[in-house]
Scaffold this motif. Structure first.
Motif, PDB file in Angstrom:
ATOM      1  N   ALA A  61     -10.288 -30.317  13.525  1.00  0.00           N
ATOM      2  CA  ALA A  61     -11.256 -31.404  13.717  1.00  0.00           C
ATOM      3  C   ALA A  61     -11.696 -31.520  15.170  1.00  0.00           C
ATOM      4  O   ALA A  61     -12.845 -31.874  15.460  1.00  0.00           O
ATOM      5  N   LYS A  69     -18.126 -37.168  11.414  1.00  0.00           N
ATOM      6  CA  LYS A  69     -16.801 -36.983  10.828  1.00  0.00           C
ATOM      7  C   LYS A  69     -16.713 -37.487   9.393  1.00  0.00           C
ATOM      8  O   LYS A  69     -15.788 -37.133   8.664  1.00  0.00           O
ATOM      9  N   ASN A  75     -15.317 -31.935   6.819  1.00  0.00           N
ATOM     10  CA  ASN A  75     -14.016 -31.595   6.246  1.00  0.00           C
ATOM     11  C   ASN A  75     -14.017 -30.214   5.600  1.00  0.00           C
ATOM     12  O   ASN A  75     -12.999 -29.519   5.600  1.00  0.00           O
ATOM     13  N   THR A  78     -13.568 -27.744   8.542  1.00  0.00           N
ATOM     14  CA  THR A  78     -12.192 -27.711   9.042  1.00  0.00           C
ATOM     15  C   THR A  78     -11.255 -27.070   8.022  1.00  0.00           C
ATOM     16  O   THR A  78     -10.329 -26.335   8.382  1.00  0.00           O
ATOM     17  N   THR A  79     -11.504 -27.334   6.743  1.00  0.00           N
ATOM     18  CA  THR A  79     -10.663 -26.757   5.692  1.00  0.00           C
ATOM     19  C   THR A  79     -10.775 -25.239   5.667  1.00  0.00           C
ATOM     20  O   THR A  79      -9.766 -24.524   5.615  1.00  0.00           O
ATOM     21  N   SER A 111      -6.818 -31.774   3.394  1.00  0.00           N
ATOM     22  CA  SER A 111      -8.247 -31.630   3.108  1.00  0.00           C
ATOM     23  C   SER A 111      -8.610 -32.267   1.775  1.00  0.00           C
ATOM     24  O   SER A 111      -9.654 -32.926   1.647  1.00  0.00           O
ATOM     25  N   TRP A 114      -8.870 -36.027   2.317  1.00  0.00           N
ATOM     26  CA  TRP A 114     -10.063 -36.482   3.024  1.00  0.00           C
ATOM     27  C   TRP A 114     -11.325 -36.307   2.181  1.00  0.00           C
ATOM     28  O   TRP A 114     -12.230 -37.143   2.218  1.00  0.00           O
TER      29      TRP A 114
END
Length: 453
Positions: A61, A69, A75, A78-79, A111, A114
């Motif tokens: 992140a 965000k 997400n 980032t995943t 993940s 989120w």
């Protein structure tokens, strides 16, 4: 003076160098300001000082180029970047420089939490979440994660820790506010319950009476769990059964066809148990289940492999065989499908073939009483036939087998040539001989008499 925890960790690190089969993957997840980063750092330093090679996949992140965000794409980015690092560091077989312990600073479980949160905030459609979930919850990827530490704290404590010793009144972030933190906490706890059968989840509540404002107690608690996970992975419990049970199922026969093998499978289901491999190997009164798979191309030729064992003293080392397989481990499950799942896993590990369990055809079973080593193993024999010649071409390429499990090289041979090689003494391995004699050819009389008949 060394603590018991340190002595235990150092002993496990030494054992890992000798018998570790794959990296231990620890994921740290949870709500903001629950102590995740602090605890993760302590665990990394402790394990490293005790002799483990430790690598950390840092939280993505902080480097994500997507500004919002709360957008699902944040997400997803980032995943995917974390997933790429997970796959890179958990290859099979492991690379020489792979870590003993890989720590994920937020991974697949986090993940999923989120992204579910994004649905609750109307930032992601449920239909899209289902598609993403199907991708992230691939069984092969989930199994790579040995344990998940879900760090949680009350919104009040999270905000207090965020403000620190020099608070600024009226300042609130897009995530760090009571309403969103409350939603994050509820979502995280709900997901932990929902996914407890898919991940090994450990809830670490740093707002609890025992751990609140006690970073040392938190680190010690997590370290003890992590060492338990490492020890269990090193132990390699395998499925075994009392020899008298398997001898009774086979009576005086060496091979059983499909219907009779159902008795053998039932024996392993009713009387089988998982025990440490090193103990089972030493006990002459136990027999180990070894699912093996015969691979055939579209025209019926059989894949012949040359084995490569870890020890040169192993009787199978550099022997020609017509099967790939191995021990049933506790990770394969305890249900009646464990043997079948093991066969699928072994084919994946040995030959990098991803196949469906229902594509394996049960041929029978083999149990040879002669020989100290052979009498400790019972083969459950399956067959898989390739639908296309493309698979056969890949499997026939010697480079394909480089550093793949115990298979050093392979090629497809016709049944007639295989019979000739066995009769001529080129294929000495007894299971391969019995499988061809009893399950492949239509006329067993083409073979010479068994030496143990």
């Amino acid at each position: 003076m060394k603590s018991d925890r340190q002595l235990r960790a150092q002993s496990l690190a030494k054992r890992f160098k000798e018998t570790g089969r794959k990296p231990v993957v620890l994921e740290f997840a949870g709500v903001p300001k629950a102590g995740k980063t602090t605890t993760l750092g302590q665990i990394q330093a402790f394990l490293k000082r005790c002799g483990f090679r430790v690598s950390v996949v840092v939280e993505r992140a902080s480097v994500c180029p997507i500004r919002d965000k709360k957008h699902a794409n944040f997400n997803i980015w980032t995943t995917c970047t974390t997933l790429s690092k997970l796959l890179e560091n958990t290859q099979s077989p492991p690379r020489p420089d792979d870590p003993d312990v890989l720590i994920l600073d937020r991974g697949l479980f986090d993940s999923l939490c989120w992204l579910t949160m994004m649905v609750r905030l109307s930032r992601l459609r449920r239909e899209d979440l289902r598609a993403i979930n199907s991708f992230l919850r691939l069984d092969e990827w989930k199994k790579k994660i040995s344990a998940v530490f879900v760090m949680v704290a009350s919104p009040k404590d999270s905000l207090m820790r965020e403000r620190g010793y020099l608070p600024v009144t009226g300042a609130a972030g897009s995530i760090m506010n009571p309403e969103v933190l409350d939603q994050v906490l509820k979502t995280t706890r709900d997901m932990a319950k929902r996914l407890q059968s898919e991940f090994r989840i450990n809830i670490i509540d740093t707002s609890s009476k025992k751990l609140r404002d006690n970073a040392q107690a938190t680190a010690e608690h997590v370290a003890d769990i992590a060492l338990d996970v490492i020890e269990e992975q090193l132990r390699e419990d395998i499925l075994c059964i009392p020899k008298v049970k398997i001898a009774s199922a086979f009576s005086r026969k060496v091979c059983l066809k499909t219907l009779e093998t159902s008795k053998v499978l039932k024996c392993f289901q009713e009387f089988g148990r998982f025990q440490p491999r090193e103990e089972v190997e030493k006990d002459a009164n136990l027999v180990q289940a070894i699912p093996v798979v015969i691979v055939r191309n579209r025209t019926g030729d059989i894949l012949q492999l040359r084995r490569r064992e870890a020890s040169y003293t192993n009787p199978l080392h550099e022997k020609l065989v017509i099967w790939a397989g191995g021990h049933v481990r506790s990770e394969d499950g305890t249900s009646k499908e464990a043997i079948l799942r093991c066969a699928v896993r072994e084919i994946q590990e040995e030959l990098c073939l991803s196949i469906e369990p229902d594509k394996l055809k049960l041929l029978g079973s083999v149990y040879v009483r002669k020989g100290e080593r052979t009498s400790k193993h019972a083969a459950i024999v399956y067959e898989w036939r390739a639908d296309t010649d493309d698979v056969a071409v890949a499997l026939s390429n010697a480079e394909f087998f480089e550093r793949r499990g115990n298979s050093l090289s392979g090629r497809f041979v016709s049944v007639n040539n295989l019979v000739r090689d066995i009769s001529g003494g080129k294929v000495e391995e007894v299971w391969s001989q019995e499988i061809v004699r009893e399950f492949i050819v239509s006329d067993p009389s083409a073979f010479p008499l068994r030496l143990f008949e």
